[in-house]
Enzyme design. Structure first.
Site, mmCIF file in Angstrom:
data_model
loop_
_atom_site.group_PDB
_atom_site.id
_atom_site.type_symbol
_atom_site.label_atom_id
_atom_site.label_comp_id
_atom_site.label_asym_id
_atom_site.label_seq_id
_atom_site.Cartn_x
_atom_site.Cartn_y
_atom_site.Cartn_z
ATOM 1 N N GLY A 102 10.626 -3.369 2.203
ATOM 2 C CA GLY A 102 9.284 -2.793 2.221
ATOM 3 C C GLY A 102 8.670 -2.973 3.594
ATOM 4 O O GLY A 102 7.459 -3.155 3.736
ATOM 5 N N LEU A 135 7.905 -1.126 6.076
ATOM 6 C CA LEU A 135 6.903 -0.205 6.617
ATOM 7 C C LEU A 135 5.656 -0.113 5.741
ATOM 8 O O LEU A 135 4.745 0.663 6.038
ATOM 9 C CB LEU A 135 7.512 1.188 6.808
ATOM 10 C CG LEU A 135 8.764 1.271 7.689
ATOM 11 C CD1 LEU A 135 9.177 2.724 7.892
ATOM 12 C CD2 LEU A 135 8.536 0.587 9.033
ATOM 13 N N GLY A 136 5.616 -0.885 4.670
ATOM 14 C CA GLY A 136 4.451 -0.893 3.792
ATOM 15 C C GLY A 136 3.339 -1.778 4.333
ATOM 16 O O GLY A 136 3.490 -2.452 5.352
ATOM 17 N N ARG A 137 2.201 -1.787 3.639
ATOM 18 C CA ARG A 137 1.058 -2.581 4.087
ATOM 19 C C ARG A 137 1.417 -4.056 4.219
ATOM 20 O O ARG A 137 1.130 -4.695 5.227
ATOM 21 C CB ARG A 137 -0.115 -2.432 3.105
ATOM 22 C CG ARG A 137 -0.725 -1.043 3.041
ATOM 23 C CD ARG A 137 -1.907 -1.027 2.072
ATOM 24 N NE ARG A 137 -2.449 0.308 1.903
ATOM 25 C CZ ARG A 137 -1.985 1.203 1.046
ATOM 26 N NH1 ARG A 137 -0.950 0.900 0.270
ATOM 27 N NH2 ARG A 137 -2.527 2.397 0.955
ATOM 28 N N LYS A 167 -3.361 0.778 -5.138
ATOM 29 C CA LYS A 167 -2.488 -0.153 -5.862
ATOM 30 C C LYS A 167 -1.933 0.522 -7.107
ATOM 31 O O LYS A 167 -2.668 1.124 -7.883
ATOM 32 C CB LYS A 167 -3.240 -1.429 -6.239
ATOM 33 C CG LYS A 167 -2.336 -2.480 -6.883
ATOM 34 C CD LYS A 167 -3.034 -3.827 -6.994
ATOM 35 C CE LYS A 167 -2.158 -4.853 -7.705
ATOM 36 N NZ LYS A 167 -0.882 -5.104 -6.995
ATOM 37 N N HIS A 211 -8.900 -4.112 -7.082
ATOM 38 C CA HIS A 211 -8.031 -3.812 -5.945
ATOM 39 C C HIS A 211 -8.338 -2.419 -5.389
ATOM 40 O O HIS A 211 -9.017 -1.620 -6.031
ATOM 41 C CB HIS A 211 -6.549 -3.886 -6.341
ATOM 42 C CG HIS A 211 -6.026 -5.285 -6.421
ATOM 43 N ND1 HIS A 211 -6.153 -6.053 -7.557
ATOM 44 C CD2 HIS A 211 -5.381 -6.066 -5.507
ATOM 45 C CE1 HIS A 211 -5.600 -7.244 -7.341
ATOM 46 N NE2 HIS A 211 -5.129 -7.273 -6.108
ATOM 47 N N GLY A 259 -0.399 -8.268 -10.800
ATOM 48 C CA GLY A 259 0.493 -9.368 -11.147
ATOM 49 C C GLY A 259 -0.243 -10.699 -11.184
ATOM 50 O O GLY A 259 0.061 -11.571 -12.005
ATOM 51 N N THR A 297 6.888 -8.633 -4.877
ATOM 52 C CA THR A 297 6.654 -7.408 -5.652
ATOM 53 C C THR A 297 6.174 -7.792 -7.048
ATOM 54 O O THR A 297 6.602 -8.793 -7.608
ATOM 55 C CB THR A 297 7.949 -6.575 -5.726
ATOM 56 O OG1 THR A 297 8.222 -6.038 -4.428
ATOM 57 C CG2 THR A 297 7.833 -5.434 -6.719
ATOM 58 N N THR A 298 5.279 -6.979 -7.619
ATOM 59 C CA THR A 298 4.746 -7.248 -8.957
ATOM 60 C C THR A 298 5.037 -6.070 -9.884
ATOM 61 O O THR A 298 5.598 -5.066 -9.471
ATOM 62 C CB THR A 298 3.232 -7.507 -8.904
ATOM 63 O OG1 THR A 298 2.570 -6.355 -8.339
ATOM 64 C CG2 THR A 298 2.917 -8.730 -8.061
ATOM 65 N N MET A 311 0.977 -15.049 -3.059
ATOM 66 C CA MET A 311 1.475 -16.161 -2.255
ATOM 67 C C MET A 311 0.403 -16.840 -1.422
ATOM 68 O O MET A 311 0.714 -17.658 -0.565
ATOM 69 C CB MET A 311 2.622 -15.680 -1.374
ATOM 70 C CG MET A 311 3.784 -15.198 -2.213
ATOM 71 S SD MET A 311 5.289 -14.928 -1.309
ATOM 72 C CE MET A 311 6.323 -14.269 -2.628
#
Length: 265
Positions: free
Chosen positions: A9, A11-13, A162, A158, A168, A101-102, A127
């Site tokens: 992931g 390139l994700g946020r 999302k 959120h 999660g 990941t959730t 985390m």
């Protein structure tokens, strides 16, 4: 010796922030990134992220290509199915994986726990230090208030992008409250004309704007209420936790770990 990490992931946020903070940590080396095939450009990770220090580092859709060169995989693909596959590949190679990941089903979580027999696996819906402290405080409060005629409810907010709802983190809070209060009836949203049942725990999810993440646990009594709230104002709180988890899990024995283990909670 530095910890060599691959970010799924990338390139994700979250992936971008994890890589940014990893680059600032002298004990961490980013060896490559993984993305969905539709998102992988024909350039390397450095070019994709505009980071000169990552020039020549591979960006691929095939995690197995990078596993020989990594110590820990950090999984933030945002896709539960992909994350399970990445966990299986990683643990088969006896490498550690940190999963943020959730949206997993109970069956998928059991699969991941099974993989942890081969290599260390850390799974956490959140985390950040603050959220994990919220988990612990919610558990303590629930133990004290059990059988004291308090109702428990959870609300989370959120950003509009999302995908999973409830989050999660909210589901982890619900799990903690359900086990501690011995109330198994989770209610997701409310409608209709029936009064609240005594054995319920309500879980509400709101979506909008650019909210990074708000979570509140309510303990509602008669004449008083207690609210435990965590508000994230930057994704860096989550990203920093992921980097610290990767550093912590390197060299650990096979097994299933959480951020409680990392933080000593």
């Amino acid at each position: 010796m530095s910890v060599r990490v691959v970010v799924c992931g990338a390139l994700g946020r979250m992936g971008r922030r994890i890589i940014e903070l990893a680059l600032q940590d002298k004990d961490v080396e980013v060896v490559g990134g993984v993305e969905h095939p539709d998102c992988v450009p024909s350039i390397d990770l450095g070019e994709a992220l505009g980071k000169e220090e990552l020039k020549g580092k591979p960006l691929t859709s095939r995690l197995e290509e990078l596993l020989p060169y990594t110590d820990v995989v950090i999984e933030f693909s945002g896709n539960p199915t992909a994350a399970v596959g990445h966990a299986e590949l990683t643990t088969l190679e006896k490498k550690a994986i940190v999963i943020g990941t959730t949206g997993f089903t109970k069956q998928e979580i059991e699969q991941i726990k099974e993989f942890s027999k081969n290599a260390p696996v850390l799974l956490s819906p959140n985390m950040s230090l603050g959220v994990n402290l919220l988990f612990k405080l919610a558990e303590i409060a629930a133990k004290v208030l059990k059988d004291k005629n308090f109702d428990a409810e959870i609300m989370e907010i959120h950003h509009r992008f999302k995908k999973d709802a409830p989050s999660g983190t909210a589901m982890k809070l619900a799990e903690i409250l359900s086990e501690t209060l011995e109330k198994k009836n989770l209610v997701f949203g409310r409608k209709g004309e029936a009064p609240r049942k005594e054995d319920e725990i309500g879980v509400m999810a709101l979506r909008g704007g650019d909210v990074v993440g708000d979570h509140t646990v309510y303990f509602l009594g008669f004449g008083e209420r207690i609210e435990l709230t965590h508000r994230a104002t930057s994704r860096d709180t989550f990203a920093k936790g992921a980097v610290e988890a990767a550093k912590w899990i390197k060299g650990k024995e096979p097994g299933f770990y959480t951020m409680f283990d990392v933080l000593g909670l």
